[in-house]
Every structure is written in structure tokens, then in C-alpha cells.
Enzyme design. Structure first.
Site, mmCIF file in Angstrom:
data_model
loop_
_atom_site.group_PDB
_atom_site.id
_atom_site.type_symbol
_atom_site.label_atom_id
_atom_site.label_comp_id
_atom_site.label_asym_id
_atom_site.label_seq_id
_atom_site.Cartn_x
_atom_site.Cartn_y
_atom_site.Cartn_z
ATOM 1 N N ASP A 1 0.870 -1.168 0.000
ATOM 2 C CA ASP A 1 0.000 0.000 0.000
ATOM 3 C C ASP A 1 0.911 1.223 0.000
ATOM 4 O O ASP A 1 2.105 1.141 0.296
ATOM 5 C CB ASP A 1 -0.943 0.002 1.214
ATOM 6 C CG ASP A 1 -2.120 0.952 0.997
ATOM 7 O OD1 ASP A 1 -2.055 1.808 0.071
ATOM 8 O OD2 ASP A 1 -3.111 0.863 1.738
HETATM 9 C C1 BGC Z 1 -4.950 3.448 0.234
HETATM 10 C C2 BGC Z 1 -5.010 2.549 -0.987
HETATM 11 C C3 BGC Z 1 -4.761 3.370 -2.231
HETATM 12 C C4 BGC Z 1 -3.420 4.067 -2.099
HETATM 13 C C5 BGC Z 1 -3.074 4.924 -3.306
HETATM 14 C C6 BGC Z 1 -3.679 4.253 0.275
HETATM 15 O O1 BGC Z 1 -3.695 5.179 1.307
HETATM 16 O O2 BGC Z 1 -5.057 2.662 1.399
HETATM 17 O O3 BGC Z 1 -6.241 1.909 -1.065
HETATM 18 O O4 BGC Z 1 -4.800 2.558 -3.357
HETATM 19 O O5 BGC Z 1 -3.456 4.904 -0.959
HETATM 20 O O6 BGC Z 1 -3.866 6.042 -3.367
#
Ligand code: BGC
Length: 820
Positions: A233
């Protein structure tokens, strides 16, 4: 894993620096390219209900705008459709828009389990049930990937709490992990064929998900045969070396060269082998080449074509309409009588809340509101009044206006719901109530003695102590850009509602299974309720609910009969006994009343959505697949089946079982992993206050001790600076809290502030494009812990060392080119 000739060749010629560089991101959204070998960079983008492709300066929470794209209903909404084919169609539309916008990897769908209704991100997840979540997620994945774009189911795993999401530790037993929190991912991987998967921020039993060999190797690759790549993530890498060793292929987004440098150093020091690095590079290259072969946007100004935009709007409307849930319909007041004098009250009619907040936020191509569309529908409209203001106290003037106009009408369409500040990524809801001002107005409207039809908006379940004020209740969840039209079609009867709840509506928040455990106060979040999530708990412990899982009404009625069951399927007759065409979601639950292994009274093991014309009947069959009888046995370490007589239940909801049959099933083991006398709570399902000894027995002996240190560490979040030794840190904490509180007062969460609030210090090094190294982040923590000069020394030294190391590494990379 099979590997192409091209990839094999690349592995021979890539330098160790190039290999290391490939394993972390180049920009917020792009992976690194190696021009000399024509290894292209691929582009990732959110998200699950529409493409959020940023072309300018990327920021991962969407403050900077993105290209316009169709905003589909969120996953929580589609969770109510129970329609796998629809999920696949939405996936295909998302995939084609992603391809048109130059996106190679689409960061979705999200399929974490709704452990508690308070999780602020529930709007982005399908269900409290893993089977339903997995089947829908697999549909999205197949659809997205049919367009040459890779899907990225997320967040693997056990990411069901937003508070301190980047540094919390989910503590749970292996059976709960496998049966509840992983089964959905298993289906998305095996049946969807996901090419990529995103790890979650949190730890699972003391090891960060992204470096958790048990999750990434034993389960994902060895058990499920996953051949794709694992992506962190955003900012979710803790220890890059441990991540690579566990098989995490790509750290995102922008650690500069810090992670690559540390990886090369670890290789030099013998802490990681080239084989381990190669394994990650190999997987990554396979995916990069396969995507780039299929997908090349070409145009400088990527955009969704006009034709797609038109078609996808229609699909978004159909998807929203199929997902609307009719919760109550006294005396058949719905569909609306076109001759009844009707008023529309409520701010949500004028300005729908149609999507969630956070990384999934889409810049919609268009967006409709009910008040703009009313004229197109057969409703005898007397007028509209706003009635209340979002996120505000009661407004007597607005209420009086609403009452005045409502008193002229026969019936009131009352639009209400959860406003923007109530649920968002990065925060928890504080309660399950509708805003007070909306409830107060509802009560006054009901006091007029007119029929009130409540139309709800919002991404998760709510308490409804006011339910008796309404003659009808319709829930649209977050319906996407075309949700308003979909709602009007259902209200007027052009569409017969067929949505069923993907989650239970408890009578009150206090009744929820994780009430005493959620959200965790400290780092460890103990999943004491075990497998009793949602209806698994309410139905087993026999708790009264407002609306059960799988519940939803229709304008017609369905009759179930003639159930026959074999080892492989359950078949029955489903008849539409009403006067309208409509679709029914028939659900198959399995239970084993006399089993020796504790289990819920019933668990969803199959479902089908069947469309029937008025009066029509069909023979319907639902397969009993390999998941129907299995449980995870903590003693044998395998999926097992307990021998016994099982109940096969066919229902219109988890509490409305229409047909039951018994089935004898052969077992695979005689070993019973539990002793009832030591785990009474789990055998009765009364798990809201599990004593330590019983939780310890569930965990296999003892409860892991929470790791506490006097001082903060790089893994603690900025919001934990409240009691830091350094006055400067405490001041920063107060400033941040202030900004956060002020943004909340304004009615719109400031997502970047929330993100910063919850980010652990290490996260700063992972997201600043090489400006801050891990060493500097450690220096920051030293300052926070009150050792100002020592910490500043680290930061300053770290800054220069980092700059030098980054330059040297960049040179090494370009030497690869020169040597060649
Ligand atoms: C979120 C993800 C997301 C990523 C990119 C993170 O904070 O948990 O779901 O894809 O950011 O934006």
C-alpha cells in the site's frame, strides 16, 4: 512460476542496482523504467469505483485533480446487488477507462471485511461476508483484466480498522484469519486470476502484512498458486529488505533510491540473496511486459471517449438501480402513486452524496441529483424544501419551510443520510446514528400524519430507532454519478428493487460483535470475536436485529419450493408469485447443528440472482463447492470437513430461511481441534466479552503480549506524539489535531491531514521521493523522544549522506547504461 524467455534474458543482464531500483516506485504512480533494456515503467491508479488518474502532480489522496472518469457506485453499494455478472461488467468498464487513461494497474477492488460498522472505509468494501465479497471481487478482477489492465485487490490482509491503520497489529487466530479475512482474497485470486495484489499497512500477528511470509508465501503463493505480483500500500513498506525476502515485489510510492540502496547493501552484507531479489524482479517484469504488450494509450491527452462515457453512465445507473435496497414498504406505498401529492424534502435530494472520500475519490464525468431529474418522472410534485443543513445543528427556519410545504402533501419523500464528514478513509465513524438534525426533522414530518418515505444515502449501516416514523424506507447507499436517476426509477416503479443487504443492520451499535474490542485503544487489536462477524454472530447468539444480512424487499413476491440436495448442489423451484417482473437473490446457507467444531448456525456458501417475469417459475440450482463444508483446522493445519449431518438452508435473507434439507457429509479428519470446556463463548456464539483464558485457548495457548516501549519508535504514528517527551513534538501534535478538528467542523475531512495524522515516522521516508531517508526518519523519532541535539545530528548527517548516496546510486544506474 513460469517465466518468459524475455524475462530470463533480462535477469541475466540487469545489474544488481537496476534490479534493486526496479523494486520500488519512481513517482507517486509509476514504477521505474530501465531505458537501456527497454523495460518500461507502468502506471498505477486508484481506484475501485472509477479511475482517479492524476496527470499533474500526483498526491495519493486526491487533493490534486484527476482526469474525468465515470464514477460507479462504490463497492458497498454493489455489495447489495449480489450480482457477479454486473460486477464483471463494471470491472470491464473500469478496465476500458483505465486503458483509455493510460493506467496499467488499477488499484482495486477493495474487499476487506466489515468487522465493525464503524470502520470509516466500509463504503469501499463489499460485505461482512467473505464469500459474497470474494465472488464480487473476482467479478471485478475478471472484468478489469479483460481489458488488458491488471486489477489489484486490496488490502491484504485484515485491514478492517482505519484508526492507526498504518501501524496497528491485528491479533487473531489462524482459523479466523483463513475463514473470515482471507477467503474473499482466495476467491479473487483463484477465480478472478488477479495479476497483482496490494498488501495492507497493518501487522498481522506481529509481522507487517507486507513482510509476512506466512501471508505472502505460505498462503498466497503456495496454497493459492498466486503467480502475480505483490505491491505495498502507498507508504506501507516497513522494512524493504524483509518485504523482498517475503516476496513483496514492489514498494510504492516514492522512497527515492533509499530502499534500493538499502537492498543492495543488504545483499552485500549477505542479509538477502540475489536469488530472493531475482524472484521479485522476475515476477514484476512478467507483469510489466504482459501489460505493456496489451496496453499502450498512445495519446498525449488521454480521455474516456464520448461513447464510452455515455454507455458507462447507463451502466452506472443500472448498477445503482440493481443495488438499491427496499427496507420497508407498508401498505405497498411504493412504487409511488403518480396521483398522490408529493413533496421532496432534504438536502441529499438536491446534492447527493454519491461516492466516498479518500483515495477512491473520482472526478466524475457528470453527476445527477434527484431535484434536477424530478420532471422526467411521473410524480405529482408540490415542491421541494431543503429541511436541514449537512453537518450543522437544527435550523428552525429550514424546518418550518419543510413542514409548511409538507403539510400540503399526501406523502413526503424524505432524503437523508450520512454526510461527507461522517465516513472517510483514514478515520472511524464515531457512532452509527444519522445526524441529529435529520432525525429531528423526520420526527416532525411524521408528526404531520402524512406518509413519510425515507430515502437513504451513505456507505455503511446505521441505527434506525426512528424506523416507525416511516411508511417506507429505501436505501441507495453511495450510488455513483447516476444514482439519482436509479433511485427515481425504483421509487416510481420503472425498476423493481432487487438489492439485498450486504451487511446486518443491528438495532444498536452496542449490539455489534466487536463492540468491546473495536477500535483498538493501542497498537494491538484483538479479534476476540473470532469468526463471529456480522450475521454469523447475530444469528448464532440470537440477537434481535433491525434488518438482517441478505434482506431486501421487492414490489413482487417470490415463493421457494421443492428443495433437493446432493453432495454437489442444491436445487429448488423459485416462483414469482406477484404481478410484476422482478429479480430475487436466493441465498444458500450451510450449518451443522450437532458438530463438535464450533461454528455459526449458518454461513453463506452460495447465492444466485434470478430474474423472473410475473407468474414465472424456474428451477434454480446453486452449487455446493469445496468451500461449503470446510473449516480451517488449527491442529492439522489444513482445511478439513467434519463428518456429520449438515443443514442446507435456502433463504431470502439470513433470517428468512424458506427451505431446509439435511445432508450427510463424510469427514476428512477425526481430530477435534478444540475443547468445548475451555471455550464456551465460542461454542455459544456469545463472544462480546470473551474471557482471557478462552481467547488464549483460541490463540493456541496464550495471548500475545502487546509490545510497549516508553519511547516512540519509527513505527509509531504522528498522532501518538500527544505525550511525547519533546515539547516541539507535542506542539506539532496540537497543531495537526487542530487542523484536523477544524476541517471536520467544516464538514469535509481533510484527507491529507488525516493521512499525515496516522502516518508512522517510517512512512515519511517512503513518500518523499528520496528527500527523507529511513535514517533521517529515525533521527526525527530521536528528536520526538526528547533527544533534540542527538536527533538533529542524525537528521542533518542523514540528509547529506542520503543526498550523496542517492547521487552515487543514480550514477551507478546510468553506468549500467554506459557499460552496456
Ligand atoms: C490506500 C489505498 C490506495 C493508495 C493509493 C492508500 O492510502 O489505502 O487503497 O490505493 O493509498 O492512493
Amino acid at each position: 512460476m513460469s517465466c518468459s524467455k524475455k524475462t530470463k534474458q533480462m535477469l541475466k543482464v540487469l545489474t544488481i542496482e537496476e534490479k534493486a531500483a526496479l523494486l520500488s516506485g519512481k513517482t507517486v504512480w509509476e514504477t521505474r523504467d530501465i531505458p537501456r533494456l527497454q523495460i518500461p515503467s507502468v502506471t498505477c491508479s486508484d481506484g475501485p469505483n472509477g479511475i482517479r488518474r492524476q496527470v499533474g502532480k500526483g498526491d495519493h489522496l486526491g487533493l490534486n485533480s484527476s482526469l474525468s472518469a465515470t464514477c460507479f457506485p462504490t463497492s458497498a453499494t454493489i455489495g447489495n446487488s449480489w450480482d457477479i455478472k454486473l460486477a464483471e461488467q463494471i470491472g470491464a468498464a473500469l478496465g476500458s477507462e483505465a486503458a483509455a487513461l493510460g493506467v496499467d494497474i488499477l488499484l482495486g477492488p477493495g474487499l476487506n471485511i466489515k468487522r465493525s460498522p464503524l470502520c470509516g472505509r466500509n463504503f469501499e468494501y463489499f460485505s461482512e461476508d467473505p464469500y459474497l465479497s470474494g465472488k464480487l471481487a473476482a467479478g471485478y478482477v475478471r472484468g478489469i483484466q479483460s481489458q488488458g489492465v491488471a486489477a489489484c485487490p486490496k488490502h491484504f490482509a485484515v485491514n478492517s480498522q482505519e484508526e492507526r491503520r498504518m501501524s496497528m497489529n491485528a491479533v487473531l487466530d489462524e482459523r479466523t484469519l483463513r475463514e473470515i479475512y482471507l477467503t474473499g482474497f482466495e476467491i479473487a485470486v483463484k477465480e478472478g486470476g488477479a495479476q497483482t495484489l496490494m498488501t495492507s499497512y497493518n501487522e498481522v500477528n506481529g509481522v507487517y502484512a507486507n513482510e509476512n511470509k506466512h501471508l505472502l508465501q505460505d498462503i498466497l503463493r503456495d496454497d493459492w498458486g498466486f503467480e502475480g505480483i505483490v505491491i505495498t500500500d502507498w507508504g506501507g513498506s516497513n522494512d524493504h529488505i524483509a518485504g523482498v525476502a517475503a516476496g513483496s515485489n514492489l514498494e510504492m510510492p516514492t522512497p527515492g533510491f533509499d530502499s534500493a540502496i538499502s537492498l543492495v547493501q543488504a545483499w552485500r552484507d549477505g542479509k538477502i540473496t540475489e536469488k530472493e531479489i531475482d524472484r521479485c524482479v522476475e515476477g514484476l517484469l512478467e507483469v510489466i511486459f504482459s501489460l505493456k504488450d496489451k496496453n499502450s494509450p498512445g495519446t498525449a491527452e488521454p480521455a474516456v471517449s464520448k461513447e464510452d462515457a455515455r454507455e458507462h453512465h447507463k451502466l452506472a445507473e443500472r448498477a445503482a438501480a440493481e443495488s438499491i435496497v427496499l427496507l420497508k414498504n407498508e401498505d405497498g406505498i411504493l412504487p409511488l402513486d403518480p396521483n398522490a401529492r408529493t413533496v421532496v424534502i432534504g438536502d441529499f435530494a438536491r446534492k447527493a452524496r454519491y461516492q466516498g472520500a479518500g483515495s477512491s475519490n473520482v472526478n466524475s464525468i457528470r453527476q445527477e441529483n434527484v431535484t434536477d431529474l424530478l420532471e422526467e418522472y411521473p410524480i405529482l410534485m408540490l415542491g421541494y424544501a431543503q429541511g436541514y443543513r449537512r453537518n450543522s445543528p437544527r435550523d428552525p427556519k429550514l424546518e418550518e419551510e419543510a413542514l409548511a410545504i409538507a403539510s400540503q402533501a399526501d406523502q413526503i419523500l424524505y432524503f437523508s443520510g450520512l454526510d461527507e464528514i461522517i465516513e472517510a478513509e483514514g478515520m472511524e465513524r464515531k457512532h452509527m446514528k444519522l445526524p441529529e438534525n435529520q432525525i429531528a426533522l423526520l420526527k416532525r414530518l411524521a408528526g404531520l400524519g402524512k406518509k413519510v418515505i425515507a430515502v437513504l444515502n451513505g456507505g455503511s449501516s446505521i441505527e434506525m430507532p426512528w424506523e416507525n416514523c416511516c411508511a417506507a424506507i429505501v436505501h441507495g447507499y453511495l450510488g455513483g454519478q447516476a444514482g439519482a436517476g436509479a433511485m427515481l426509477k425504483v421509487l416510481t416503479g420503472q425498476v423493481n428493487p432487487s438489492g439485498k443487504l450486504n451487511e446486518t443492520y443491528p438495532v444498536s451499535y452496542e449490539d455489534t460483535p466487536a463492540f468491546n474490542y473495536y477500535p483498538a485503544k493501542f497498537r494491538d487489536s484483538q479479534y476476540r470475536e473470532s469468526i463471529y462477524v456480522g450475521y454469523r454472530y447475530y444469528d448464532t447468539a440470537d440477537i434481535k436485529v433491525q434488518y438482517p444480512f441478505g434482506y431486501g424487499l421487492s414490489y413482487t413476491s417470490f415463493e421457494y419450493s421443492e428443495l433437493t440436495v446432493t453432495q454437489n448442489e442444491a436445487a429448488f423451484i423459485l416462483k414469482n408469485t406477484g404481478e410484476r417482473d422482478g429479480a430475487e437473490v436466493a441465498q444458500l446457507y450451510v450449518g451443522c447443528r450437532d458438530g463438535k467444531v464450533f461454528r455459526p448456525v449458518r454461513e453463506l456458501k452460495g447465492f444466485t440472482k434470478v430474474f423472473l417475469k410475473a407468474g414465472e417459475e424456474k428451477k434454480v440450482s446453486v452449487p455446493l463447492d469445496e468451500k461449503a463444508f470446510r473449516y480451517w483446522d488449527v491442529k492439522t493445519g489444513r482445511w478439513e470437513v467434519e463428518e456429520g449431518e449438515y443443514q442446507i438452508m435456502i433463504g431470502a435473507s439470513s433470517r428468512d430461511i424458506r427451505l431446509t434439507a439435511a445432508l450427510s457429509v463424510k469427514g476428512t479428519t477425526d481430530i477435534i481441534p478444540y475443547s468445548r470446556s475451555m471455550m464456551e463463548s465460542y461454542y455459544t456464539g456469545k463472544i462480546r466479552k470473551v474471557p482471557d483464558a478462552q481467547f488464549a485457548a483460541l490463540m493456541g495457548g496464550k495471548i500475545p503480549q502487546e509490545r510497549t516501549t516508553e519511547e516512540l519508535t519509527v513505527n509509531d504514528a504522528l498522532c501518538q506524539m500527544e505525550k511525547a517527551k519533546s515539547p516541539l513534538a507535542r506542539l506539532i501534535y496540537r497543531i495537526l489535531t487542530n487542523i484536523k478538528d477544524r476541517s471536520e467542523e467544516k464538514g469535509k475531512p481533510d484527507l491529507n491531514v488525516l493521512f499525515i495524522y496516522n502516518i508512522p515516522f517510517r512512512g515519511i521516508a517512503k513518500m518523499t521521493n528520496g528527500i527523507v531517508s529511513m535514517k533521517m526518519a529515525e533521527g526525527m523519532v530521536t528528536v520526538v523522544n526528547g533527544h533534540f541535539f542527538k536527533g538533529m545530528g542524525h537528521i542533518i548527517r542523514g540528509f547529506f549522506e542520503n543526498r550523496k548516496a542517492n547521487r552515487q546510486f543514480a550514477r551507478k544506474l546510468s553506468e549500467g547504461e554506459i557499460k552496456h
